[in-house]
Design a protein around this motif. Structure first.
Motif: not given
Length: 351
Positions: A52-56, A304-305, A311-312, A324-326
């Motif tokens: 349903i979308g990115g990490g946020c 963030v865990d 994404h690092v 997230c990548d954004g």
């Protein structure tokens, strides 16, 4: 995860009487990585299956879905930084990612019906098992004689009225329909469980005598408050089928009243072991104190865990983790700005 797979997971969770919620994207304003019609299933442990979308947005949707499972109420949520008119039917959340897209979702929870335990093998008890199942309740039974239940398709039948055995299945509602066959033992065992309500098929005079007996057997007064007798509304019943009809009406009444009370109080619905853990509201996530193995994303402020971060970036002699990548892309556009934010946060934590 494909739609077919989500449907298969839904069916399995329904068969296992496990609560879950399905989130469906009904609006997607660019820039966003999702689309209208995208779906995900969120189980009672907070695991999200689907997209349903990115990490946020995922973190917000999971929290909203768990809240919907606890209340049993469907909801609409909007994740956006756009100015919006307050709508009582929409739960607003700030978009924490730098993309500033807009996502609106409809979240539909599915919560198992209460587990009803019917005590007794009388004609009334047997008919009540059938009617209760037709009402959508999950039904099991306990009696001194278990053979009459063989053709009723119950999830479980217990031999006898042992309080520990009855308590292990964790019924939410109990109907005592022994009608002269070990009434005292059955009622005592029922009241020694944690069932929200115990309904007794008996006349008012007999119910009063059984209440006195329960007090003599050491049943606490606050537990006696769970006892409802007669079991249902007065419908001038004569036959076992009519008596069972009134008793099951009483079960449905208790089910819906407890459900409404839970929704009004914001508490978990009556789902036995299917309790859903509470989570902090999305808007407070940026202020949650990070644990030892967590890192605060300098772009959006979300913890963030570290162990599971996908994404690092290595920059300025340190590792920076993103939800997230954004956020990662936004950091790469202005690394000095966000490294300064991260450094300032660390200095504030030391003071």
């Amino acid at each position: 995860m494909s739609t077919d797979t989500i449907l298969q997971l839904e069916q399995r969770l329904i068969e296992e009487a496990q609560p879950f919620a399905v989130a469906t994207v009904i609006r997607a304003g660019p820039p966003t990585s999702t689309w209208v019609g995208a779906q995900a299933l969120i189980d009672s442990e907070g695991a999200l299956h689907g997209w349903i979308g990115g990490g946020c947005s995922r973190a917000i949707v999971i929290q909203a879905a768990l809240a919907a499972i606890r209340s049993g109420q469907a909801k609409r949520i909007r994740i956006s930084n756009e100015p919006a008119t307050q709508d009582a039917d929409v739960e607003l959340h700030t978009m924490p990612c730098a993309s500033n897209g807009t996502i609106e979702l409809f979240i539909q929870p599915t919560v198992p019906a209460p587990l009803v335990l019917v005590l007794g093998s009388t004609p009334t008890a047997l008919e009540a098992c059938v009617l209760a199942q037709r009402m959508g309740l999950r039904v099991c039974a306990a009696a001194n004689v278990s053979a009459p239940f063989a053709a009723l398709g119950l999830t479980r039948v217990i031999q006898g009225f042992d309080a520990d055995a009855l308590g292990q299945i964790k019924p939410q509602l109990i109907l005592v329909a022994t009608q002269g066959d070990c009434d005292e033992d059955a009622l005592e065992a029922a009241l020694r469980t944690s069932a929200a309500a115990v309904l007794l098929v008996a006349s008012e005079r007999k119910a009063d005598k059984l209440r006195d007996t329960m007090r003599l057997r050491g049943i606490a007064q606050e537990r006696m408050a769970a006892l409802h007798a007669p079991a249902g509304p007065h419908i001038h019943a004569h036959t076992p089928q009519e008596i069972a009809l009134g008793a099951v009406a009483g079960l449905v009444t208790q089910w819906r009243e407890l459900e409404l009370a839970a929704a009004d109080a914001g508490a978990p619905r009556i789902t036995g072991d299917d309790a859903v853990p509470s989570v902090p509201p999305c808007e407070s996530m940026a202020s949650v104190e990070p644990a030892v193995a967590r890192y605060v994303n300098p772009v959006c402020g979300m913890p963030v865990d570290i162990a599971s971060a996908k994404h690092v970036v290595d920059c300025g002699g340190q590792r920076v983790y993103f939800c997230c990548d954004g956020c990662k892309i936004e950091f790469e556009h202005s690394p000095d700005k966000y490294l300064a934010i991260a450094q300032g946060r660390r200095e504030r934590e030391k003071t």
